[in-house]
Design an enzyme around this catalytic site. Structure first.
Site, mmCIF file in Angstrom:
data_model
loop_
_atom_site.group_PDB
_atom_site.id
_atom_site.type_symbol
_atom_site.label_atom_id
_atom_site.label_comp_id
_atom_site.label_asym_id
_atom_site.label_seq_id
_atom_site.Cartn_x
_atom_site.Cartn_y
_atom_site.Cartn_z
ATOM 1 C CB CYS A 33 -0.984 -0.019 1.188
ATOM 2 S SG CYS A 33 -0.251 0.125 2.824
ATOM 3 N N GLY A 43 -0.782 -0.058 6.585
ATOM 4 C CA GLY A 43 -2.187 -0.454 6.551
ATOM 5 C C GLY A 43 -2.374 -1.925 6.210
#
Length: 151
Positions: free
Chosen positions: A66, A71
């Protein structure tokens, strides 16, 4: 080895470069779990798909990307039995496997470039866990099982 790879839209171009490099440097089977364009995708969805596939024995390892790698790492680690490790250098990539038996490494496309990312993936894939930190990994696994029993 069968490896799943996935990203959100922030990591799409980085993922595509990593895929090409992995396919050129190894004979591992690579399975793409998305995303498939720069259109917005929520990173937990991709992280959960790769984590589920590992948990169910469809994959041996995973690579998740990401913007920061944070995340997808958090999301993947919510999946029971999964150990995902953020790795932005070759030492971390290697130790993710050697010290922690991590089934997944995560990287941030906005943190490192694809050239470094390729080397991180190579370091991760070129080692096998020798159970050197088994006692520590077992503690993590046992705590997870303890929490799962307290729902």
């Amino acid at each position: 080895m069968k490896i799943g790879i996935g990203s959100d839209h922030n990591g799409f171009e980085f993922k595509e470069e990593i895929k090409t490099s992995v396919e050129e440097m190894t004979d591992h089977e690579l399975v793409d779990y998305g995303c498939y364009s720069c259109d917005a995708v929520d990173y937990p969805d991709v992280a959960f798909d790769v984590s589920r596939a590992i948990s169910e024995g469809e994959l041996d390892r995973g690579i998740l990307i990401c913007g920061t790698g944070i995340g997808v790492s958090i999301a993947a680690n919510k999946y029971p039995g999964i150990r995902a490790a953020l790795a932005h250098d070759t030492y971390a990539g290697e130790r993710a496997q050697l010290s922690n038996n991590a089934q997944i490494i995560t990287m941030g496309a906005q943190i490192i470039g694809a050239k470094v990312g390729t080397k991180v993936v190579e370091a991760y894939l070129n080692v096998e866990w020798a159970e050197g930190s088994k006692r520590k990994v077992d503690k993590i696994t046992n705590k997870e099982k303890e929490f799962a029993g307290n729902k």
